[in-house]
Design a protein around this motif. Sequence first.
Motif, PDB file in Angstrom:
ATOM      1  N   ALA A  35       0.857  -1.186   0.000  1.00  9.23           N
ATOM      2  CA  ALA A  35       0.000   0.000   0.000  1.00  9.23           C
ATOM      3  C   ALA A  35       0.890   1.232   0.000  1.00  9.23           C
ATOM      4  CB  ALA A  35      -0.915   0.019   1.219  1.00  9.23           C
ATOM      5  N   ARG A  39      -1.985   5.400  -5.071  1.00  9.31           N
ATOM      6  CA  ARG A  39      -2.270   4.053  -5.569  1.00  9.31           C
ATOM      7  C   ARG A  39      -1.488   3.747  -6.847  1.00  9.31           C
ATOM      8  NH1 ARG A  39      -6.351   0.149  -4.551  1.00  9.31           N
ATOM      9  NH2 ARG A  39      -6.166  -1.466  -6.154  1.00  9.31           N
ATOM     10  N   ASN A  40      -1.341   4.744  -7.716  1.00  3.93           N
ATOM     11  CA  ASN A  40      -0.593   4.520  -8.958  1.00  3.93           C
ATOM     12  C   ASN A  40       0.850   4.122  -8.657  1.00  3.93           C
ATOM     13  OD1 ASN A  40      -2.795   5.128 -10.564  1.00  3.93           O
ATOM     14  ND2 ASN A  40      -2.247   7.300 -10.795  1.00  3.93           N
ATOM     15  N   GLU A  43       0.870   0.569  -7.516  1.00  6.77           N
ATOM     16  CA  GLU A  43       0.681  -0.373  -8.630  1.00  6.77           C
ATOM     17  C   GLU A  43       1.962  -0.531  -9.432  1.00  6.77           C
ATOM     18  OE1 GLU A  43      -2.794   1.174 -10.566  1.00  6.77           O
ATOM     19  OE2 GLU A  43      -4.163   0.094  -9.203  1.00  6.77           O
ATOM     20  N   ALA A  55      -3.107  -2.832  -2.037  1.00  8.69           N
ATOM     21  CA  ALA A  55      -4.181  -2.439  -1.119  1.00  8.69           C
ATOM     22  C   ALA A  55      -4.444  -0.948  -1.302  1.00  8.69           C
ATOM     23  CB  ALA A  55      -3.788  -2.736   0.320  1.00  8.69           C
ATOM     24  N   GLY A  56      -5.669  -0.549  -1.051  1.00  5.58           N
ATOM     25  CA  GLY A  56      -6.065   0.840  -1.308  1.00  5.58           C
ATOM     26  C   GLY A  56      -5.498   1.840  -0.323  1.00  5.58           C
ATOM     27  N   SER A  57      -5.087   1.387   0.850  1.00  3.33           N
ATOM     28  CA  SER A  57      -4.547   2.276   1.884  1.00  3.33           C
ATOM     29  C   SER A  57      -3.769   1.443   2.886  1.00  3.33           C
ATOM     30  CB  SER A  57      -5.679   3.006   2.611  1.00  3.33           C
ATOM     31  OG  SER A  57      -6.481   2.066   3.328  1.00  3.33           O
ATOM     32  N   GLU A  60      -6.235  -0.458   4.922  1.00  4.93           N
ATOM     33  CA  GLU A  60      -6.810  -1.604   4.197  1.00  4.93           C
ATOM     34  C   GLU A  60      -5.820  -2.779   4.192  1.00  4.93           C
ATOM     35  OE1 GLU A  60      -7.794  -2.451  -0.419  1.00  4.93           O
ATOM     36  OE2 GLU A  60      -8.807  -0.675   0.394  1.00  4.93           O
TER      37      GLU A  60
END
Length: 333
Positions: A35, A39-40, A43, A55-57, A60
């Motif tokens: 995370a 997010r980019n 990824e 994970a989004g955060s 998370e």
Amino acid sequence: MSEPLRIGILGAARISGASLIGPARATGHRVVAVAARDRNRAEAYAAEHGVERVAGSYAELIADPEVEVVYNPLANGLHGPWNLAALAAGKHVLSEKPSASNAEEAAEVREAAAKAGTVFMEAFHYLFHPVTRRLHEVLASGEIGELRHVEAMVAIQAPPDTDPRWSLPLAGGAVMDLGCYSLHALRMLAPWAGGAPRLVSARGGQRMGAPGVDEWLDADLAFPGGATGSARCHMAYDGLEMSCRIIGSRGEVLAPNFVLPHTDDRVVVRTGDGERTERLGTRSSYTYQLEAFADRVRGGAPLPLDADDAVTTMTLIDAAYRAAGFEPRPRLS
């Protein structure tokens, strides 16, 4: 081999490639998630390093039931808050050092670890490499006589001014990033020095343009058995130095780079009989560390580092700051 660890990484830090992802690959453990604030970026990081998913955060990732171990290589000021969050979620935690911004916060992390009943460890990876083990063996053997003095120096060239290591709100400073190794290395000599060292004095210099942040700090310590120690660090040095020199009554033993021993695996022993150089292997200290951590999680094997040790180190760091005219690092507000 026992079941692989399922590890989640907080942040897309460059260090994680060497400190965790490479070792996980070498030892058969899984990096299941990463995370990042962006997010980019997460990824791109996952794609580059073969992390299974994003994970989004941070929250998370910590809540993910598949993640059983959280690795925390965030900026120093984020160690405490996210170590606490991960422990509250019942995760095992491998935290970059120091474990928190100051001793008070480190004690809270210790309490959280005890409550969670999970494994918590500060990533003092140098301790697991044969170079450090050999330093201790030579001292323990009596070959260099009784411990008289130890000098540890950890210094690097200056990071950019925008680096979080120069940020007081993010608990930056030379001691937090580098001096923690020097102080920890001296603390680990307690079995041959009559007990743990105490701080005698310290002096340091402030980074221009960064009020309250230490660019360098030298600490003098004394052991109960009469030996003395010097723990030095510098974060704007003219080169790289990460040496540990142990001086006894009949000789000395030197590790030219005890912090990153896989880049220089020499141990040099000097006595009245002459000098010899031993080479202890270029396998990464981070790989040894992950193996030891996994053995603890999977099989209950003992570790030389725990949340108690982290509090003791942080207490010494705070004392060194105060003695040198600085304040201990603030908690993240």
